[in-house]
Each structure stands twice: as structure tokens, then as C-alpha cells.
Design a protein around this motif. Structure first.
Motif, short mmCIF file in Angstrom:
data_model
loop_
_atom_site.label_atom_id
_atom_site.label_comp_id
_atom_site.label_asym_id
_atom_site.label_seq_id
_atom_site.Cartn_x
_atom_site.Cartn_y
_atom_site.Cartn_z
N GLN A 119 -1.20 77.21 -71.30
CA GLN A 119 -0.34 77.24 -70.11
C GLN A 119 1.06 77.75 -70.44
O GLN A 119 2.02 77.42 -69.78
N GLY A 120 1.19 78.58 -71.46
CA GLY A 120 2.50 79.14 -71.74
C GLY A 120 3.22 78.38 -72.83
O GLY A 120 2.65 77.56 -73.54
N ARG A 121 4.51 78.64 -72.96
CA ARG A 121 5.29 78.08 -74.05
C ARG A 121 5.69 76.64 -73.82
O ARG A 121 6.09 75.95 -74.75
N PHE A 122 5.63 76.16 -72.60
CA PHE A 122 6.17 74.86 -72.26
C PHE A 122 5.08 73.86 -71.92
O PHE A 122 4.04 74.21 -71.37
N LEU A 123 5.34 72.59 -72.27
CA LEU A 123 4.51 71.52 -71.76
C LEU A 123 4.76 71.38 -70.26
O LEU A 123 5.88 71.55 -69.79
N LEU A 124 3.71 71.07 -69.52
CA LEU A 124 3.80 71.01 -68.07
C LEU A 124 4.00 69.59 -67.58
O LEU A 124 3.44 68.64 -68.13
N ASP A 125 4.78 69.45 -66.52
CA ASP A 125 4.93 68.20 -65.79
C ASP A 125 4.48 68.43 -64.35
O ASP A 125 4.44 69.57 -63.87
N ARG A 126 4.17 67.34 -63.67
CA ARG A 126 3.80 67.43 -62.25
C ARG A 126 4.60 66.41 -61.47
O ARG A 126 4.74 65.25 -61.88
N LEU A 127 5.12 66.84 -60.33
CA LEU A 127 5.96 66.01 -59.46
C LEU A 127 5.33 65.93 -58.08
O LEU A 127 4.83 66.94 -57.56
N LEU A 128 5.34 64.74 -57.49
CA LEU A 128 4.89 64.56 -56.11
C LEU A 128 6.00 63.90 -55.32
O LEU A 128 6.47 62.82 -55.69
N VAL A 129 6.43 64.56 -54.26
CA VAL A 129 7.48 64.02 -53.41
C VAL A 129 7.05 64.08 -51.95
O VAL A 129 6.22 64.90 -51.56
N VAL A 130 7.63 63.20 -51.14
CA VAL A 130 7.50 63.26 -49.69
C VAL A 130 8.90 63.18 -49.09
O VAL A 130 9.84 62.72 -49.75
N ALA A 131 9.04 63.62 -47.87
CA ALA A 131 10.34 63.57 -47.21
C ALA A 131 10.15 63.71 -45.71
O ALA A 131 9.13 64.24 -45.24
N ARG A 132 11.14 63.24 -44.99
CA ARG A 132 11.17 63.44 -43.54
C ARG A 132 11.96 64.71 -43.24
O ARG A 132 12.96 65.01 -43.90
N LEU A 133 11.50 65.48 -42.29
CA LEU A 133 12.22 66.68 -41.89
C LEU A 133 13.50 66.30 -41.16
O LEU A 133 13.50 65.40 -40.31
N LEU A 166 18.53 69.27 -44.64
CA LEU A 166 17.26 69.81 -44.19
C LEU A 166 16.13 68.79 -44.36
O LEU A 166 15.23 68.70 -43.52
N LEU A 167 16.19 68.02 -45.44
CA LEU A 167 15.21 66.96 -45.71
C LEU A 167 15.91 65.61 -45.77
O LEU A 167 17.00 65.50 -46.34
N GLN A 168 15.28 64.61 -45.21
CA GLN A 168 15.81 63.25 -45.19
C GLN A 168 14.82 62.31 -45.88
O GLN A 168 13.63 62.60 -45.95
N GLU A 169 15.32 61.17 -46.34
CA GLU A 169 14.44 60.14 -46.92
C GLU A 169 13.51 60.72 -47.99
O GLU A 169 12.30 60.42 -48.01
N ILE A 170 14.05 61.53 -48.88
CA ILE A 170 13.23 62.11 -49.94
C ILE A 170 12.82 61.00 -50.90
O ILE A 170 13.66 60.20 -51.33
N LYS A 171 11.54 60.95 -51.25
CA LYS A 171 11.05 59.93 -52.16
C LYS A 171 10.24 60.59 -53.28
O LYS A 171 9.34 61.39 -53.02
N VAL A 172 10.58 60.24 -54.51
CA VAL A 172 9.83 60.70 -55.69
C VAL A 172 8.70 59.70 -55.91
O VAL A 172 8.93 58.58 -56.33
N LEU A 173 7.47 60.13 -55.64
CA LEU A 173 6.34 59.21 -55.70
C LEU A 173 5.70 59.15 -57.08
O LEU A 173 5.35 58.07 -57.56
N VAL A 174 5.50 60.30 -57.68
CA VAL A 174 4.73 60.38 -58.92
C VAL A 174 5.34 61.43 -59.83
O VAL A 174 5.77 62.49 -59.38
N VAL A 175 5.37 61.12 -61.11
CA VAL A 175 5.70 62.09 -62.14
C VAL A 175 4.63 61.99 -63.21
O VAL A 175 4.25 60.89 -63.61
#
Length: 213
Positions: free
Chosen positions: A1-15, A84-93
Motif C-alpha cells: 500500500q505504498g511507503r506509509f502505514l495506513l490508518d482508517r477514520l470514521l466520522v459522522v456530522a450534522r449538516l 458547514l458541518l456541526q456536531e462532528i464526532k470521531v467514532l472510530v480510528v
């Protein structure tokens, strides 16, 4: 997957009030372009699901890009009611993921997702709701990959492939309103804490705002 280790982020937010789909997608494209220029050369993949009142977004890239994106979300929240986005929440890393779920970055509008029976989300724990979201995303990623292999354009039609696999809108609403979920500022505070516990590679976990460092 290239030179870097990969991370994954999951977020939700209100418009935010009056926010349009094109503006939300454009904002994220701009974030990714800035990250590529200033932080790494690792491409971003993932899926931005646009609902009538909110978003669900999974992002895959190197850790510096993921961290940059969360920092930008924290700055966005400081704009208050005009953001633009409200109530942003970081759910998973997830750190050091072995492979990408998505071959590219996609935007899909959830026009008519299947809904849960009324009140079913409230009867589940936060961890169960987040796990359910991950299951939906895994299945949707498989569908997108299948169509990608057939050389079809999934970027505009992801939501028409398998509408029953879309995360129900009320689940997104529940998560961005959940006080237990971490805001971008909460996450950055936890992340930078010198006393945070060691986290195993290839581990996925919800990020509650009351997590004690």
C-alpha cells in the motif's frame, strides 16, 4: 500500500444550515489536496455518504493525513453555527490497517436508505451502533469494489448499488448527537496525552468523549 502505514477514520456530522452536498464534497476534496501537498504523498480513499441532515465519512490514508483532517475538523467546529458541518464526532480510528476497503474516494447521496424500526437504535449500546455502522460499510465497500472491477462508474451511483446496505439515517442522527462520542477536539486531547495507554496495531475502537487518559 505504498511507503506509509495506513490508518482508517470514521466520522459522522450534522449538516450546517443551508449546507449543500456539492459544498460538503468540495470541502473534503480541498482537505485532501492540502494534505497531499503539505503532509504526505499518500492518496486518500474512502466513502462520503451524504444524507438529508448529516454525513457519514470513512477516510483511509497515512496517519499524518488522518491527524491533519481531524485538526481541520476541530478548526471547523470553532466557526460555531456558521460551520458547514456541526456536531462532528470521531467514532472510530484504526491504526496500521493491512489493506484499503475502498480503491478510491467516493461520494454518494443517500436518497432513500432503509430505516430501522422506530426506537431500535436507542435500545442498543453505543458500541453496538458503531459496530453496526462498520458492518454496513464493509458490505458497501465490497459492493463498490465489485462494480469497480466491472469498470463501472461508482462515484455517482454508489447509493443505488445496494440501498439496503446504507446506514439508516436515524443511526447517523443518533451518533452525531451522542454526548459519549468524541468531538475532534476531544480526540486531539486524548491523542496528545502523554499518559494514554498503548494501542495495538490493526485495532478498531469507538472513541468516547469520556475516555480517561
Amino acid at each position: 500500500q505504498g511507503r506509509f502505514l495506513l490508518d482508517r477514520l470514521l466520522v459522522v456530522a450534522r449538516l450546517g444550515e443551508g449546507a449543500e452536498a456539492a459544498a460538503v464534497a468540495g470541502y473534503h476534496r480541498g482537505l485532501f489536496e492540502n494534505a497531499l501537498e503539505e503532509h504526505s504523498r499518500e492518496q486518500v480513499s474512502g466513502l462520503l455518504l451524504l444524507y438529508s441532515s448529516g454525513i457519514c465519512h470513512v477516510v483511509e490514508s497515512c496517519s499524518s493525513t488522518i491527524h491533519f483532517i481531524i485538526q481541520e475538523f476541530a478548526s471547523l467546529q470553532k466557526q460555531g453555527h456558521s460551520a458547514l458541518l456541526q456536531e462532528i464526532k470521531v467514532l472510530v480510528v484504526a491504526h496500521n490497517i493491512p489493506t484499503r476497503l475502498f480503491p478510491d474516494w467516493y461520494v454518494a447521496t443517500a436518497t432513500s436508505p432503509v430505516t430501522h424500526p422506530q426506537g431500535s437504535t436507542q435500545s442498543q449500546s453505543l458500541a453496538e451502533v458503531v459496530a453496526e455502522c462498520l458492518t454496513f460499510l464493509l458490505q458497501l465497500a465490497a459492493c463498490i469494489q465489485s462494480v469497480e472491477d466491472d469498470d463501472e462508474d461508482t462515484n455517482e451511483t454508489a447509493h443505488t448499488l445496494a440501498p439496503e446496505l446504507l446506514i439508516p439515517a436515524e443511526t447517523i442522527n443518533y451518533l452525531y448527537n451522542a454526548e459519549e462520542c468524541a468531538s475532534p477536539e476531544d480526540f486531539l486531547r486524548i491523542y496528545s496525552s502523554p499518559s494514554q495507554p498503548a494501542l495495538d496495531s490493526e485495532t478498531v475502537w469507538p472513541v468516547p468523549s469520556h475516555f480517561s487518559a
